[in-house]
Design a protein around this motif. Structure first.
Motif, mmCIF file in Angstrom:
data_model
loop_
_atom_site.group_PDB
_atom_site.id
_atom_site.type_symbol
_atom_site.label_atom_id
_atom_site.label_comp_id
_atom_site.label_asym_id
_atom_site.label_seq_id
_atom_site.Cartn_x
_atom_site.Cartn_y
_atom_site.Cartn_z
ATOM 1 N N ASP A 173 0.829 -1.212 0.000
ATOM 2 C CA ASP A 173 0.000 0.000 0.000
ATOM 3 C C ASP A 173 0.862 1.259 0.000
ATOM 4 N N ALA A 174 1.944 1.250 0.789
ATOM 5 C CA ALA A 174 2.832 2.419 0.853
ATOM 6 C C ALA A 174 3.499 2.677 -0.493
ATOM 7 N N ALA A 175 3.903 1.593 -1.175
ATOM 8 C CA ALA A 175 4.526 1.746 -2.490
ATOM 9 C C ALA A 175 3.541 2.339 -3.489
ATOM 10 N N LEU A 250 5.674 10.323 1.918
ATOM 11 C CA LEU A 250 7.011 10.125 2.473
ATOM 12 C C LEU A 250 7.012 9.364 3.806
ATOM 13 N N PRO A 251 6.155 9.702 4.778
ATOM 14 C CA PRO A 251 6.176 8.917 6.024
ATOM 15 C C PRO A 251 5.840 7.449 5.804
ATOM 16 N N GLY A 318 9.303 9.736 12.914
ATOM 17 C CA GLY A 318 9.774 11.039 13.381
ATOM 18 C C GLY A 318 10.827 11.615 12.450
ATOM 19 N N LEU A 319 11.766 10.767 12.015
ATOM 20 C CA LEU A 319 12.801 11.225 11.088
ATOM 21 C C LEU A 319 12.218 11.554 9.718
ATOM 22 N N ASN A 484 -0.524 3.306 7.822
ATOM 23 C CA ASN A 484 0.553 2.369 7.511
ATOM 24 C C ASN A 484 1.734 2.638 8.437
ATOM 25 N N PHE A 485 1.583 2.287 9.706
ATOM 26 C CA PHE A 485 2.685 2.570 10.612
ATOM 27 C C PHE A 485 3.346 1.243 10.884
#
Length: 693
Positions: A173-175, A250-251, A318-319, A484-485
């Motif tokens: 999903d993130a991709a 990005l996150p 966080g980064l 999506n953590f």
């Protein structure tokens, strides 16, 4: 002209060759190639190291004063239209090549330790090499079309790397989210490229800028169109460099393995956006309205990213928001005309942010196996604490990174960030205030991360904390809105399988441990430029500005400007920026080290602000409801129209044909008398109709 310039094309080709050889090996001899994992890694790293050596040779040559070298060949021609491809080496290219190749080599060395147990080890190296090749090709491109080709290749590689663990839904999903979001910006970039070519008839950067300025000045082109074309081009960097409102990918890109997080967020993909703004500066500087848009978007993004990072508990998330904020600084600098300052911050940020991301990966590596083999909990800072005594090298380098990004002198971030703030103050005090306030927030959240991770007591064995975090990670309130953590650490199931394997020092124990030398060595190397590289851009002797300056200026003008150094102004501005950074650090100490201030009490006192930050300003929720769910509803309506109207019309035609055919078959009897009767009836009917009329 030095002979070395004739071989500059090898810089992107060498890593491409490595990716091709390893990729062909995986396709043709998969098992053998995977068994020779470290041999493949050595090949990939060696080719990138060769590209790095060539890049630093070109940088040294440019420092020595050799002129810009451009080599092109005609790629396509149609009538008066001619499109060339090739490569160019100038000051901007030389610095960028050195940054990308040096960070890429260190990330590749680090990858050997981090991905040592992963079954996709060789495939990951192939992707890394292809990614590096795409970015290097983008950097050496002499025109906008070639940049766009490599721009899309970088996007494709990021899709492959973010979704590297594609069998995990959150990674897939993130991709997709990263890919789709970037396509929005890239479509705007494509429209801008076509618009500028229509107006100027060229894809060359300086020619486009000069002709656009001339057309607007003479009235041959509307100023509105010039602004529109410039903003459309800017949409590309908005997506690639994660600027508002296309920052949301990005996150979630943290779902990829940590080495690629370092490469994407430090020296390659996100830097490509700022690099394109620098390349297109001859166009942007002639469109003041577009420059204002760039500046305000950058300032807002910097502030927004910092305020979200304040409440993140996932060390990589966080980064990630820190990266969004720092990219905002760079875009702000470009928008206010601080070309040198923006690119200077890109360089310093590449080193200390790569070190911070690799440091977070080292922490995750040391934590896995300690917190119940749950990779989600393994990167939650609430389960950390006291890691400095277990991981001294990681802790020291992470602290150096925190000092650098917070803008504490003499670390690298101080010089570049202070130059941006000084330039912003000279142009727009409001933008300076936003950047100054963001600097204080940055120092606070970075030292919050440091203290929660490395200081105090280790909380990884506290069962109540672990149960709370595990239950929070598995709780699903609204399935479609679940963030999506995710782990972004190691492959699911690997920890349980390899927990008892301690060969080579890569096994996982019941207590946190320092990472192997292949992971700590890149951290130590990156710590050096994080501390010292800012000294090349001090305001009283700015070597960097004498080397990197806007295309519209000459070296004599730059030297004259740098000679006007005002010590009083510098110490005043620097003192104010350091003061806000120290204030942020002190607040972090009082909250997370000395425990004098309770963060939970502050969150309870300002619940709306706390929820705004924790929920990432609700952008993900809004986009989900408006675009995802909205487009699904629209798709359903289109499906209904397709089913009932389009398919209905087609089916009706078929039914009519069927019935007409069935009816006519009774007339086709083969009797001549019947056919004559029909013809006589038809003629009689026509006579009657026309006779009446």
């Amino acid at each position: 002209m030095e002979v070395i310039y004739q071989y500059a094309w090898l810089i992107p080709v060498l890593p491409l060759l490595g990716a091709m050889l390893v990729g062909l090996g995986l396709i043709s001899f998969n098992q053998v190639t995977n068994r020779l994992r470290q041999l493949n890694a050595v090949l990939i790293i060696s080719l990138m190291a060769a590209a790095m050596g060539l890049s630093f040779s070109l940088l040294w040559s440019q420092i020595q004063g050799h002129p810009t070298y451009t080599r092109t060949l005609e790629w396509a021609a149609a009538g008066s239209f001619h499109l060339t491809m090739g490569y160019t080496v100038d000051h901007l290219t030389a610095v960028m090549l050195a940054i990308v190749t040096s960070v890429a080599v260190l990330v590749m060395i680090y990858t050997d330790g981090y991905m040592s147990h992963d079954p996709g080890y060789v495939r990951f190296y192939a992707y890394l090499s292809l990614f590096g090749s795409s970015m290097l090709g983008l950097v050496v491109s002499p025109n906008l079309v070639q940049i766009y080709i490599f721009w899309e290749l970088v996007g494709m590689c990021s899709y492959l790397l973010v979704g590297f663990w594609y069998d995990r839904k959150s990674a897939a999903d993130a991709a997709q989210k990263a890919f789709v979001t970037n396509r929005v910006g890239d479509f705007g970039l494509l429209l801008g490229i076509l618009g500028l070519f229509w107006a100027t008839g060229s894809f060359e950067f300086e020619i486009m800028g000069d002709r656009l300025a001339e057309l607007v000045q003479t009235g041959s082109l509307s100023n509105v169109l010039a602004i529109l074309f410039a903003i459309l081009v800017f949409l590309g960097p908005v997506a690639k460099s994660a600027q508002f409102p296309l920052h949301v990918w990005l996150p979630d890109a943290m779902e990829g393995p940590t080495p690629i997080s370092a490469l994407i967020h430090a020296a390659t993909m996100v830097a490509a956006g700022v690099f394109l703004i620098a390349r297109m500066y001859p166009v942007f500087e002639h469109v003041p309205a577009a420059m204002n848009v760039i500046a305000y978007v950058g300032a807002f993004t910097a502030f927004m990213g910092a305020t979200i990072a304040v409440t993140q508990n996932d060390i990589k998330k966080g980064l990630a928001y820190s990266t969004i904020s720092q990219l905002g600084y760079m875009v702000l600098a470009m928008g206010v005309g601080a070309y040198t300052a923006g690119f200077f911050h890109l360089m310093t940020h590449a080193f200390f942010k790569a070190m911070l991301f690799l440091g977070s990966g080292s922490v995750i590596h040391g934590m896995e196996g300690v917190v119940g083999h749950d990779p989600v909990v393994a990167q939650d800072m609430r389960a950390m604490g006291g890691l400095r005594k277990y991981m001294p090298v990681t802790a020291i380098t992470f602290l150096i990174g925190c000092l650098a990004i917070s803008g504490i002198p003499p670390f690298a971030g101080f010089w570049s960030k202070d130059e941006i703030l000084g330039s912003a103050f000279a142009v727009n005090p409001f933008l300076w205030f936003v950047g100054w306030l963001t600097a204080g927030i940055t120092a606070f959240y970075m030292f919050r991360m440091y203290f929660m991770t490395f200081e105090g007591q280790f909380r990884g064995k506290d069962e109540s904390i672990l149960q709370q975090l595990q239950s929070a990670a598995t709780t699903v309130v609204e399935p479609e809105l679940t963030p999506n953590f995710g782990p972004g650490a190691m492959k699911q199931g690997e920890l349980a399988e390899d927990h008892d394997d301690h060969s080579g020092g890569h096994g996982h124990s019941d207590t946190p441990h320092e990472s192997p030398w292949t992971m700590t060595l890149p951290l130590a190397v990156l710590a050096i430029p994080s501390m010292l590289i800012g000294l090349v851009g001090t305001p009283y002797k700015n070597y960097f500005e004498e080397f990197i300056y806007p295309p519209s200026e000459t070296l004599a003008e730059v030297m004259e400007k740098t000679a006007e150094f005002d010590a009083t102004e510098f110490y005043t501005m620097a003192g104010i920026s350091v003061a806000i950074a120290v204030t942020g650090i002190v607040l972090a100490v009082l909250m997370y080290r000395a425990k004098k201030i309770d963060p939970a009490a502050i969150a309870a006192k300002f619940p709306s602000l706390y929820k705004l930050s924790l929920n990432k300003w609700y952008f993900d929720d809004i986009y989900h409801r408006v675009f995802v769910l909205g487009l699904r509803r629209l798709a359903r309506q289109v499906l209904e129209v397709d089913f009932r109207v389009v398919d209905g019309a087609v089916n009706l035609t078929g039914i009519f044909t069927l019935f007409s055919g069935e009816s006519l078959k009774y007339i086709e009897t083969g009797r001549a008398q019947l056919y004559a009767l029909i013809i006589f009836g038809a003629v009689l009917g026509l006579v009657i109709v026309f006779g009446v009329t």
